[in-house]
Design an enzyme around this catalytic site. Structure first.
Site, PDB file in Angstrom:
ATOM      1  CE  LYS A  25      -3.561   2.533   2.482  1.00 26.56           C
ATOM      2  NZ  LYS A  25      -4.513   2.582   3.612  1.00 26.56           N
TER       3      LYS A  25
ATOM      4  CG  ASN B 218       8.570   6.235  -2.661  1.00 26.19           C
ATOM      5  OD1 ASN B 218       8.121   5.371  -3.417  1.00 26.19           O
ATOM      6  ND2 ASN B 218       8.678   7.515  -3.012  1.00 26.19           N
ATOM      7  NE  ARG B 219       5.784   0.066   3.173  1.00 21.63           N
ATOM      8  CZ  ARG B 219       4.694   0.073   2.414  1.00 21.63           C
ATOM      9  NH1 ARG B 219       4.285   1.205   1.865  1.00 21.63           N
ATOM     10  NH2 ARG B 219       4.026  -1.030   2.176  1.00 21.63           N
ATOM     11  CG  LEU B 220      11.321   7.621   2.205  1.00 22.66           C
ATOM     12  CD1 LEU B 220      11.901   8.650   1.242  1.00 22.66           C
ATOM     13  CD2 LEU B 220      12.418   7.060   3.106  1.00 22.66           C
TER      14      LEU B 220
END
Length: 215
Positions: free
Chosen positions: A10, A192-194
């Protein structure tokens, strides 16, 4: 038996958490986020939180409990003091509360110290509960082993007759805890999981230190 969940993906893109747009006080930020969750779609119980304690067996244990109030002092919930969680808190009052509001891609993690509420405050909340909830608190010896569901239902039926014409008083083993936070972390999902992670740490009775954490 196995199932590979590696393809679950996601992208979090709904919001951002930036230092120049949030309060210096984490409980004020919590209030803002809670208000936004209350007024959004997709969350049945925004006050549902995970309470994690360290049990008498040395293992951590987490369970979902309903937050009933928050103030400038901290976060309040109610339970059976003789339950597994109550005994754990009595032995070690350091615990963790966490909220996950998936629809807004947000999480809050609170480390704090629990203390029992004064009896008059627990009395006041107990009196506000529906009759069935009051009887449930009386009838259930929470966390104890019982023979069957019928035991609970039979005891409830007996108590319904017993209290049909009299007031249900709060059991002394049931009441509230105030969790005074020492650390509050706010997590906002980002692409982007940041992800954004802002942690507030209590440095004295009233001052909070704000830090950004790597995701």
């Amino acid at each position: 038996m196995q199932k590979d969940l590696g393809d679950y993906r996601k992208s979090y893109e709904k919001s951002a958490l930036m230092e120049d747009s949030i309060s210096d006080n984490p409980i004020q930020l919590f209030q803002t986020w809670f208000y936004e969750v209350e007024n959004s779609d997709g969350v049945d119980e925004p006050n549902a939180m995970t309470v994690s304690t360290v049990g008498l067996d040395g293992f951590p244990k987490s369970r979902v409990v309903l937050l009933k109030k928050y103030t400038h002092e901290g976060f309040i919930f109610y339970t059976n003091y003789n339950s597994e969680k109550g005994k754990a808190i009595s032995e070690n009052p350091n615990l963790c509360l966490s909220f996950f509001w998936a629809n807004l891609e947000r999480q809050v993690i609170i480390k704090g110290v629990a203390e029992k509420l004064p009896e008059n405050l627990s009395d006041g909340y107990f009196e506000s509960r529906p009759e069935g909830s009051k009887l449930g608190a009386v009838v259930s010896e929470q966390s104890t082993v019982i023979d069957s569901r019928a035991v609970l239902e039979d005891n409830l039926a007996r108590l319904e007759k017993e209290y049909s014409d009299k007031e249900i008083e709060r059991p002394k083993h049931w009441g509230g805890y105030l969790v005074r936070p020492v650390s509050m972390e706010f997590w906002q999902g980002r692409p982007n999981r940041l992800h954004d992670r802002i942690r507030y740490t209590l440095t004295d009775e009233y001052e909070w230190k704000m830090e950004r954490l790597a995701p």
